[in-house]
Design a protein around this motif. Structure first.
Motif, PDB file in Angstrom:
ATOM      1  N   ASN A 370       0.350  -1.232  -0.023  1.00 45.39           N
ATOM      2  CA  ASN A 370      -0.231  -0.070   0.423  1.00 45.39           C
ATOM      3  C   ASN A 370       0.682   1.391  -0.127  1.00 45.39           C
ATOM      4  OD1 ASN A 370      -1.561   2.127   0.477  1.00 45.39           O
ATOM      5  ND2 ASN A 370      -3.249   0.650   2.139  1.00 45.39           N
ATOM      6  N   PRO A 371       1.526   2.063  -1.067  1.00 47.43           N
ATOM      7  CA  PRO A 371       2.348   2.826  -1.629  1.00 47.43           C
ATOM      8  C   PRO A 371       1.962   3.933  -0.354  1.00 47.43           C
ATOM      9  CG  PRO A 371       1.535   2.035  -3.459  1.00 47.43           C
ATOM     10  CD  PRO A 371       0.924   0.978  -2.931  1.00 47.43           C
ATOM     11  N   LEU A 424      -7.574   6.999  -1.040  1.00 45.09           N
ATOM     12  CA  LEU A 424      -6.147   5.712  -2.125  1.00 45.09           C
ATOM     13  C   LEU A 424      -6.298   7.301  -2.938  1.00 45.09           C
ATOM     14  CD1 LEU A 424      -7.066   2.413  -2.593  1.00 45.09           C
ATOM     15  CD2 LEU A 424      -5.282   2.775  -0.531  1.00 45.09           C
ATOM     16  N   LYS A 425      -5.234   7.601  -3.511  1.00 47.46           N
ATOM     17  CA  LYS A 425      -4.498   8.375  -4.288  1.00 47.46           C
ATOM     18  C   LYS A 425      -3.246   6.887  -5.203  1.00 47.46           C
ATOM     19  CE  LYS A 425      -5.511  12.212  -2.836  1.00 47.46           C
ATOM     20  NZ  LYS A 425      -6.314  11.470  -0.790  1.00 47.46           N
ATOM     21  N   GLU A 426      -2.996   6.673  -4.826  1.00 46.07           N
ATOM     22  CA  GLU A 426      -2.258   5.009  -5.999  1.00 46.07           C
ATOM     23  C   GLU A 426      -2.918   3.091  -5.757  1.00 46.07           C
ATOM     24  OE1 GLU A 426       0.448   5.913  -7.814  1.00 46.07           O
ATOM     25  OE2 GLU A 426       0.473   7.466  -7.261  1.00 46.07           O
ATOM     26  N   PRO A 427      -3.011   2.798  -6.839  1.00 44.55           N
ATOM     27  CA  PRO A 427      -2.639   1.714  -6.435  1.00 44.55           C
ATOM     28  C   PRO A 427      -2.972   0.827  -5.183  1.00 44.55           C
ATOM     29  CG  PRO A 427      -1.998   1.623  -8.928  1.00 44.55           C
ATOM     30  CD  PRO A 427      -1.976   2.619  -7.920  1.00 44.55           C
ATOM     31  N   ILE A 438     -10.710   5.440  -6.207  1.00 45.63           N
ATOM     32  CA  ILE A 438     -11.713   6.387  -6.746  1.00 45.63           C
ATOM     33  C   ILE A 438     -12.037   6.953  -8.002  1.00 45.63           C
ATOM     34  CG2 ILE A 438     -11.366   9.043  -5.639  1.00 45.63           C
ATOM     35  CD1 ILE A 438     -14.692   7.961  -4.565  1.00 45.63           C
ATOM     36  N   THR A 439     -10.688   7.650  -8.248  1.00 48.17           N
ATOM     37  CA  THR A 439     -10.478   8.139  -9.723  1.00 48.17           C
ATOM     38  C   THR A 439     -10.593   7.066 -10.771  1.00 48.17           C
ATOM     39  OG1 THR A 439      -9.204  10.096  -8.063  1.00 48.17           O
ATOM     40  CG2 THR A 439      -8.503   9.756 -10.599  1.00 48.17           C
ATOM     41  N   SER A 440     -10.162   6.642 -10.630  1.00 43.89           N
ATOM     42  CA  SER A 440      -9.512   5.513 -11.753  1.00 43.89           C
ATOM     43  C   SER A 440     -10.618   5.215 -12.917  1.00 43.89           C
ATOM     44  CB  SER A 440      -9.228   3.650 -11.360  1.00 43.89           C
ATOM     45  OG  SER A 440      -7.858   4.367 -10.668  1.00 43.89           O
ATOM     46  N   PHE A 441     -11.902   4.938 -11.524  1.00 38.71           N
ATOM     47  CA  PHE A 441     -12.715   4.267 -12.830  1.00 38.71           C
ATOM     48  C   PHE A 441     -14.595   5.475 -12.040  1.00 38.71           C
ATOM     49  CE2 PHE A 441     -11.985   0.096 -12.284  1.00 38.71           C
ATOM     50  CZ  PHE A 441     -11.019  -0.243 -13.417  1.00 38.71           C
ATOM     51  N   SER A 442     -13.815   6.423 -11.342  1.00 41.52           N
ATOM     52  CA  SER A 442     -14.975   7.570 -11.273  1.00 41.52           C
ATOM     53  C   SER A 442     -14.510   8.543 -11.525  1.00 41.52           C
ATOM     54  CB  SER A 442     -15.403   7.907  -9.369  1.00 41.52           C
ATOM     55  OG  SER A 442     -16.353   5.800 -10.136  1.00 41.52           O
ATOM     56  N   PRO A 443     -13.511   9.531 -11.744  1.00 37.41           N
ATOM     57  CA  PRO A 443     -12.846  10.587 -12.080  1.00 37.41           C
ATOM     58  C   PRO A 443     -14.319  11.772 -12.310  1.00 37.41           C
ATOM     59  CG  PRO A 443     -13.356   9.576 -14.541  1.00 37.41           C
ATOM     60  CD  PRO A 443     -13.683   8.225 -12.819  1.00 37.41           C
ATOM     61  N   GLY A 444     -13.881  13.014 -11.801  1.00 32.93           N
ATOM     62  CA  GLY A 444     -15.093  14.134 -12.288  1.00 32.93           C
ATOM     63  C   GLY A 444     -15.879  13.752 -11.462  1.00 32.93           C
ATOM     64  N   VAL A 445     -16.565  12.828 -10.451  1.00 33.91           N
ATOM     65  CA  VAL A 445     -17.770  13.121  -9.887  1.00 33.91           C
ATOM     66  C   VAL A 445     -17.621  14.080  -8.794  1.00 33.91           C
ATOM     67  CG1 VAL A 445     -18.051  10.442 -10.324  1.00 33.91           C
ATOM     68  CG2 VAL A 445     -16.861  11.242  -8.300  1.00 33.91           C
ATOM     69  N   GLY A 446     -16.619  14.892  -7.886  1.00 33.02           N
ATOM     70  CA  GLY A 446     -16.539  16.012  -7.435  1.00 33.02           C
ATOM     71  C   GLY A 446     -16.730  15.760  -6.035  1.00 33.02           C
ATOM     72  N   HIS A 447     -16.547  14.648  -6.059  1.00 30.83           N
ATOM     73  CA  HIS A 447     -16.752  14.741  -4.135  1.00 30.83           C
ATOM     74  C   HIS A 447     -15.827  13.057  -3.852  1.00 30.83           C
ATOM     75  CE1 HIS A 447     -19.789  11.083  -4.840  1.00 30.83           C
ATOM     76  NE2 HIS A 447     -19.821  11.490  -5.494  1.00 30.83           N
ATOM     77  N   MET A 448     -15.428  13.350  -2.906  1.00 30.52           N
ATOM     78  CA  MET A 448     -14.935  11.517  -1.744  1.00 30.52           C
ATOM     79  C   MET A 448     -13.790  12.240  -2.405  1.00 30.52           C
ATOM     80  SD  MET A 448     -17.409   8.351  -1.918  1.00 30.52           S
ATOM     81  CE  MET A 448     -18.465   8.962  -3.231  1.00 30.52           C
ATOM     82  N   GLU A 449     -12.546  12.412  -2.772  1.00 27.90           N
ATOM     83  CA  GLU A 449     -11.068  13.454  -3.982  1.00 27.90           C
ATOM     84  C   GLU A 449     -11.462  12.770  -4.774  1.00 27.90           C
ATOM     85  OE1 GLU A 449      -8.872  14.872  -1.489  1.00 27.90           O
ATOM     86  OE2 GLU A 449     -11.014  15.356  -0.290  1.00 27.90           O
ATOM     87  N   ALA A 450     -11.897  12.150  -5.504  1.00 21.21           N
ATOM     88  CA  ALA A 450     -12.152  12.020  -6.385  1.00 21.21           C
ATOM     89  C   ALA A 450     -11.394  12.952  -7.798  1.00 21.21           C
ATOM     90  CB  ALA A 450     -13.215  11.833  -7.578  1.00 21.21           C
ATOM     91  N   GLN A 451     -10.367  12.714  -8.248  1.00 21.40           N
ATOM     92  CA  GLN A 451      -9.756  13.521  -9.540  1.00 21.40           C
ATOM     93  C   GLN A 451      -9.918  13.378 -10.859  1.00 21.40           C
ATOM     94  OE1 GLN A 451      -7.561  15.323  -7.412  1.00 21.40           O
ATOM     95  NE2 GLN A 451      -8.441  14.748  -6.158  1.00 21.40           N
TER      96      GLN A 451
END
Length: 480
Positions: A370-371, A424-427, A438-451
């Protein structure tokens, strides 16, 4: 004599006879082979009605990671877990198949196929993944396909047909396709942002860097070597993303689980044991929960844990004495929590955690990497001890915030806490399971730290054009 034989085989009639004999031989061989396979499961024609359905909630005596069906003459496989293991053996060293699966009501060449979805679909089937076999399964092909794939385990197909609403079938179908054939499944209202071959699961250098620059995290049973670069010499067997990581006190009012895994996009090798346990759970739940399943269900389930099989005992309703748990009437059971816990992200997340805990408790060589525990929220390396950072409040949105809880849970109890996947920011790697942020399959949702969708970790964008919360059949991919 040899001249006569040569003349005989040279005639057209002789060639036809020989071809016919070879064809008959091939058909007989196939029939006998299939008959032997089925007989290993069911010694007599009616025994498929009494296949045992073990509960997935009480598997502490079994090492699910190493569960392999062994065929013995006097030990036929009457257990659905064994049947699934035998019919779809798991090879952890094989590559992830280069396949993409999607489903919709009609095929892409049908005029009723939505134009918007056609645009999305082309990102998966076009030039971005030229070496991938693309399959869109329309409604009228689902049952024939499942009957072919799952002929050795007909109870699975029976459960699929018995499901009372289409969104349940849509969820179940994705697991069945990946378990039998592997590859990537993604909902029809998703867009592929980066070629699949660039994902971390496919990138050898990404995997090796991840392993070589991060020490494996110890747990109570851990007896592995710190030199673990050889532990991931092959691709992960299951790749999933975070769907929800709600850092709020009222998370239970909005989400099924505190950490909820995404199942609108999944990548897997065929036969992965997590998918096996999921299919076992859903098959048993369905047969035990719908009216008149057509099988002697009380002879098939483990009556010590009868409530495990009824979806109306899931989650908060389990202890609600006022809820009519046993009065399930087919299509009446369509509350959001039912779908979540029957086939959706709720039970999907539960099975993943149960499998991970089982693996930790039965094995001493599970690789945990877990990086995110080694980096600050900005991604930079940290030289400050995690405990000191926690005291200073410097990790409000970092996995390091949970360092103490993670360490205590793993080293005292061999239990994988949800916090291991928080922020998580890294795998992350857990044995052969890769969990993406969360960014990997849910980018741009605007919450929960998704980028945003242009972030380096953004691979698939979900357009949410068919939210089942508004209309449960809209995104089901099936006829009503």
């Amino acid at each position: 004599m040899s001249r006569k034989l040569t003349h005989l085989f040279a005639t057209r009639k002789s060639k036809t006879i020989i071809v016919a004999l070879l064809l008959v031989y091939s058909l007989l061989s196939f029939h006998l082979s299939n008959k032997r396979l089925v007989s290993q499961f069911y010694p007599s024609i009616n025994d498929n009605r009494k296949t045992l359905l073990p509960t997935t909630s009480h598997s502490q005596d079994i090492d699910l990671r190493k569960q392999v069906a062994v065929n013995r003459k006097k030990n036929q496989m009457h257990n659905l877990r064994d049947q699934l293991s035998f019919a779809f053996p798991y090879d952890p060293q094989s590559p992830i198949p280069k396949r993409v699966w999607q489903t919709w009501k009609v095929s892409t060449d049908n005029n009723d196929f939505p134009a918007t979805f056609r645009t999305y679909q082309k990102t998966w089937s076009g030039s971005s993944s030229p070496h991938y076999q693309y399959s869109l399964v329309p409604d009228d092909s689902i049952i024939p396909l499942l009957e072919n794939l799952y002929s050795p385990v007909p109870l699975v197909v029976k459960a699929f047909k018995l499901m009372p609403i289409n969104i349940l079938k849509a969820d179940f179908l994705r697991y069945l396709l990946l378990f039998a054939r592997g590859g990537v499944y993604s909902d029809i209202d998703t867009v592929l942002l980066k070629p699949i071959d660039t994902w971390p699961s496919q990138n050898d250098s990404w995997l090796s860097d991840m392993i070589n620059t991060n020490k494996p995290i110890p747990y109570k049973n851990w007896k592995g070597s710190p030199h673990t670069s050889d532990k991931i010499s092959h691709q992960p067997g299951l790749v999933i993303g975070i769907e929800a990581d709600p850092d709020r006190d009222d998370w239970n009012d909005h989400y099924a689980r505190r950490i909820q895994f995404c199942q609108w996009t999944i990548q897997a090798k065929p036969g992965h044991p997590i998918l096996r346990e999921l299919i076992l759970n859903i098959t048993a739940t369905t047969l035990a929960s719908v009216q008149h399943p057509g099988v002697p269900i009380n002879e098939m389930i483990d009556l010590r844990y009868e409530k495990d099989y009824n979806v109306n005992y899931r989650l908060k309703r389990r202890n609600d004495e006022n809820y009519k748990h046993t009065e399930l009437k087919n299509s009446d059971n369509i509350e959001g929590s039912d779908i979540m816990d029957w086939t959706g992200p709720g039970i999907f997340s539960d099975i993943i955690f149960e499998y991970m805990n089982n693996a930790l408790q039965h094995n001493n060589d599970i690789l945990l990497v877990n990086p995110n525990l080694n980096k600050n929220d900005d991604g930079s390396g940290s030289t400050t001890p995690p405990a000191a950072e926690a005291d200073s409040g410097a990790m409000s949105k970092s996995t390091r915030k949970f360092y103490k809880k993670i360490s205590e849970s793993l080293q005292a109890s061999n239990i994988m806490p949800w916090e291991f996947f928080g922020f998580l920011k890294e795998p992350v790697i857990v044995d052969d399971v890769m969990v993406l942020p969360i960014t990997s399959f849910s980018p741009g949702v605007g919450h929960m730290e998704a980028q945003s969708s242009d972030d380096k970790m953004a691979f698939v964008e979900h357009k949410f054009k068919g939210s089942w919360k508004d209309d449960v059949d809209k995104n089901a991919g099936h006829k009503s």
